[in-house]
Design a protein around this motif. Structure first.
Motif, PDB file in Angstrom:
ATOM      1  N   GLN A  13       0.853  -1.193   0.000  1.00  0.00           N
ATOM      2  CA  GLN A  13       0.000   0.000   0.000  1.00  0.00           C
ATOM      3  C   GLN A  13       0.885   1.238   0.000  1.00  0.00           C
ATOM      4  N   GLN A  42       0.652   4.875   8.156  1.00  0.00           N
ATOM      5  CA  GLN A  42      -0.529   4.198   7.604  1.00  0.00           C
ATOM      6  C   GLN A  42      -0.809   2.940   8.417  1.00  0.00           C
ATOM      7  N   SER A  46      -4.078  -0.385   8.580  1.00  0.00           N
ATOM      8  CA  SER A  46      -4.195  -1.678   7.901  1.00  0.00           C
ATOM      9  C   SER A  46      -3.410  -2.793   8.585  1.00  0.00           C
ATOM     10  N   ASP A  95      -7.053  -0.194   0.125  1.00  0.00           N
ATOM     11  CA  ASP A  95      -6.246   0.528  -0.843  1.00  0.00           C
ATOM     12  C   ASP A  95      -4.954  -0.208  -1.178  1.00  0.00           C
ATOM     13  N   GLN A  96      -5.005  -1.543  -1.115  1.00  0.00           N
ATOM     14  CA  GLN A  96      -3.811  -2.322  -1.430  1.00  0.00           C
ATOM     15  C   GLN A  96      -3.548  -2.283  -2.928  1.00  0.00           C
TER      16      GLN A  96
END
Length: 378
Positions: free
Chosen positions: A285, A311, A314, A336-337
């Motif tokens: 990501q 981030q 996740s 949003d990978q």
């Protein structure tokens, strides 16, 4: 509050802890949680110079903060692991000139590998750090007070504060004659925190937890792990306490996935798993360019770790992949990978190439010292 004398020895047969004042303390169950201390500068005369610091305790942190608040001309940080990098960040936040010396190829490389190590190097230099990799400090100079340092490449700097961030020493010296599997890497124990003796027999009344413990983890091929983070110390202490007061069938294993975090140069770095237990890494990501990403690590085709930079939301998803030995590279799953991430070698260096100790250390199956086997009489 009066502190008890320090422990100087252990008699596992007589079940006694020996104290410095000559007293002995009997036990039914013993928990070894003697932790670590900062590794000092190897030259005692240079280490004693006014302006040379280590950082491990709250008192050391207070003294260093007072010296940094006084506005030194330049700070030298020796070692670019997490402690050294965080100190460098604190110096730049104060507007101080700082030089970082690291024997390895990049900051944080011993914990996170080459890809994120390169990002850390770029970040430090962008924030004005005089970062010098691939060199060592050969001498600290001064006459009572630190004035500068010499480097292995022949260069010299003036500095009035030096912070020695070379990792930690595990407090096992007092166990040298105990017969336990204790040495520089820690006290070897099983997943239930029970200590082994020097011949690999597990004890049933001596336990270890925290920074001092060296234990196997099934997610990482039963490699022995040494972890230096308060989160592991808390979790492992809970398991040790439970097992000390419960019989065998009710005992629990310490299977917590290693995790730690760091804040430096405006970034929040969080890790789950063991990034050094890897052969490949992929940016799943975000991007290195934006310094906002999740890097996922794999070993022999399965996910073993994940590190987020600004981030962290996740990481729980990737922790589940670690716990379930999911295939590497990971299939798209986080919102949003990146659809088709491209793995690259994780470039984890040999620890011998580093000047700092990693937060999570794979200590393998090697003993701490050579043994002579004496067969017992039958």
């Amino acid at each position: 509050m009066k502190c008890a004398p320090e422990a100087t020895g252990l008699d596992p047969i007589g079940k006694r802890v020996l104290l410095a004042d000559g007293e002995e303390v009997p036990f039914d169950r013993l928990l070894i949680a003697t932790g670590t201390r900062a590794r000092p500068w190897p030259n005692p005369a240079e280490a004693a110079l006014d302006g040379v610091f280590t950082l491990r305790t709250s008192d050391e942190a207070r003294r260093l903060a007072e010296r940094l608040d006084a506005g030194p001309r330049r700070v030298l940080v020796i070692g670019a692991g997490f402690t050294g990098s965080e100190i460098a960040s604190a110096c730049r936040e104060r507007g101080l000139a700082v030089t970082v010396a690291e024997r390895g190829p990049a900051p944080l490389v011993g914990a996170l590998g080459g890809t994120l190590g390169a990002l850390a190097a770029k970040l430090q230099r962008a924030h004005g750090v005089d970062l010098r990799c691939g060199v060592t400090v050969t001498a600290l100079e001064g006459d009572g007070r630190l004035t500068g340092a010499q480097f292995s490449d022949g260069t010299h700097i003036d500095a009035d504060v030096a912070v020695v961030a070379l990792g930690a020493i595990r407090n096992t010296e007092w166990l040298a004659e105990s017969g336990l599997a204790a040495g520089p890497r820690g006290v070897t124990c099983d997943a239930g925190c029970r200590a082994f003796d020097m011949y690999g027999i597990v004890t049933d009344d001596v336990f270890a937890a925290g920074d001092i413990a060296r234990f196997p983890h099934p997610l990482f091929e039963y490699q022995l792990l040494s972890l230096e983070h308060w989160g592991n110390a808390v979790a492992q202490a809970e398991v040790a306490a439970h097992n000390m007061v419960n019989p065998g069938p009710r005992r629990l294993p310490h299977l917590t996935v290693p995790a730690f975090w760091s804040s430096q140069f405006g970034l929040n770095i969080k890790s789950v798993g063991v990034p050094t237990f890897s052969d490949q890494v992929v940016i799943a990501q975000g991007s290195l360019k934006d310094a906002r990403l999740v890097a996922v690590y794999g070993y022999r085709g399965r996910v073993t770790a994940a590190v987020s930079v600004n981030q962290a939301r996740s990481l729980e998803y990737y922790q589940r992949l670690i716990e379930t030995a999911a295939p590497f590279p990971p299939a798209p799953g986080a919102a949003d990978q990146i659809e088709s991430p491209v793995p690259v070698p994780s470039d984890v260096p040999d620890p011998k190439l580093l000047s700092h100790g990693p937060t999570v250390a794979l200590t393998g199956h090697l003993p701490d010292r050579r043994l002579t086997v004496v067969q017992p009489a039958r």
